[in-house]
Write a protein that holds these residues in place. Structure first.
Motif, PDB file in Angstrom:
ATOM      1  N   GLN A  80      53.374  37.543   6.338  1.00  0.00           N
ATOM      2  CA  GLN A  80      51.985  37.734   6.724  1.00  0.00           C
ATOM      3  C   GLN A  80      51.135  36.782   5.908  1.00  0.00           C
ATOM      4  OE1 GLN A  80      51.296  41.923   5.976  1.00  0.00           O
ATOM      5  NE2 GLN A  80      51.239  42.281   8.169  1.00  0.00           N
ATOM      6  N   ALA A  81      50.123  36.202   6.556  1.00  0.00           N
ATOM      7  CA  ALA A  81      49.224  35.285   5.861  1.00  0.00           C
ATOM      8  C   ALA A  81      47.887  35.260   6.578  1.00  0.00           C
ATOM      9  CB  ALA A  81      49.820  33.884   5.828  1.00  0.00           C
ATOM     10  N   SER A  82      46.837  35.096   5.835  1.00  0.00           N
ATOM     11  CA  SER A  82      45.512  34.964   6.441  1.00  0.00           C
ATOM     12  C   SER A  82      45.358  33.553   6.996  1.00  0.00           C
ATOM     13  CB  SER A  82      44.412  35.233   5.417  1.00  0.00           C
ATOM     14  OG  SER A  82      43.143  34.972   6.011  1.00  0.00           O
ATOM     15  N   TYR A  91      42.812  32.354   8.234  1.00  0.00           N
ATOM     16  CA  TYR A  91      41.437  31.904   8.038  1.00  0.00           C
ATOM     17  C   TYR A  91      41.254  31.134   6.734  1.00  0.00           C
ATOM     18  CZ  TYR A  91      40.291  35.047  11.865  1.00  0.00           C
ATOM     19  OH  TYR A  91      40.248  35.667  13.087  1.00  0.00           O
ATOM     20  N   LEU A  92      42.253  31.186   5.851  1.00  0.00           N
ATOM     21  CA  LEU A  92      42.155  30.541   4.542  1.00  0.00           C
ATOM     22  C   LEU A  92      43.039  29.303   4.513  1.00  0.00           C
ATOM     23  CD1 LEU A  92      42.325  33.754   2.352  1.00  0.00           C
ATOM     24  CD2 LEU A  92      40.284  32.476   3.029  1.00  0.00           C
ATOM     25  N   ILE A 142      46.000  29.042   2.067  1.00  0.00           N
ATOM     26  CA  ILE A 142      47.105  29.934   2.427  1.00  0.00           C
ATOM     27  C   ILE A 142      47.921  29.315   3.569  1.00  0.00           C
ATOM     28  CG2 ILE A 142      47.725  32.203   3.341  1.00  0.00           C
ATOM     29  CD1 ILE A 142      46.628  32.353   0.495  1.00  0.00           C
ATOM     30  N   ALA A 144      48.978  35.404  17.137  1.00  0.00           N
ATOM     31  CA  ALA A 144      47.671  35.199  16.511  1.00  0.00           C
ATOM     32  C   ALA A 144      46.673  34.733  17.555  1.00  0.00           C
ATOM     33  CB  ALA A 144      47.775  34.157  15.398  1.00  0.00           C
ATOM     34  N   TYR A 175      42.126  34.910  18.597  1.00  0.00           N
ATOM     35  CA  TYR A 175      40.783  35.432  18.380  1.00  0.00           C
ATOM     36  C   TYR A 175      40.090  35.427  19.733  1.00  0.00           C
ATOM     37  CZ  TYR A 175      36.136  35.988  16.318  1.00  0.00           C
ATOM     38  OH  TYR A 175      34.901  36.460  15.965  1.00  0.00           O
ATOM     39  N   ILE A 197      41.632  29.914  13.409  1.00  0.00           N
ATOM     40  CA  ILE A 197      42.905  30.578  13.688  1.00  0.00           C
ATOM     41  C   ILE A 197      43.780  29.727  14.612  1.00  0.00           C
ATOM     42  CG2 ILE A 197      42.268  32.018  15.664  1.00  0.00           C
ATOM     43  CD1 ILE A 197      43.778  34.299  14.098  1.00  0.00           C
TER      44      ILE A 197
END
Length: 89
Positions: free
Chosen positions: A2-4, A6-7, A10, A32, A34, A54
């Motif tokens: 799992q990873a964000s 948006y960053l 990361i 993933a 949006y 994203i």
């Protein structure tokens, strides 16, 4: 994993991990996304930026996975979308 997405730092960590790991990647399943229910007139820069971030992250992660698949002469990429559940088609 799992990873964000948006960053940016990361996302680059994920890409570096994929590219430095010698194991063969057999599958890449992407869920993933949006989705925001707004008209073009209602769309804000904040919402657009979230959408763009994203998708950018997903694209470059997929790129590194595909490189691994090419090196190993096999693999499958599957993209699943759920936006149609929110919108009549």
């Amino acid at each position: 994993m799992q990873a964000s997405l948006y960053l940016e730092n990361i996302v680059y960590n994920v890409i570096n991990w994929i590219e430095s790991d010698s194991r063969r990647i057999k599958y890449r399943v992407n869920t993933a996304g949006y989705f925001i229910v707004k008209t073009l007139i209602e769309l804000t820069t904040k919402a657009y930026d979230a959408f763009a971030l994203i998708n950018r992250a997903s694209l470059f992660i997929c790129q590194s996975v595909i490189k691994n698949m090419i090196e190993n002469s096999s693999g499958f990429v599957v993209y699943l979308g759920s936006m149609w559940a929110k919108q009549a088609i």
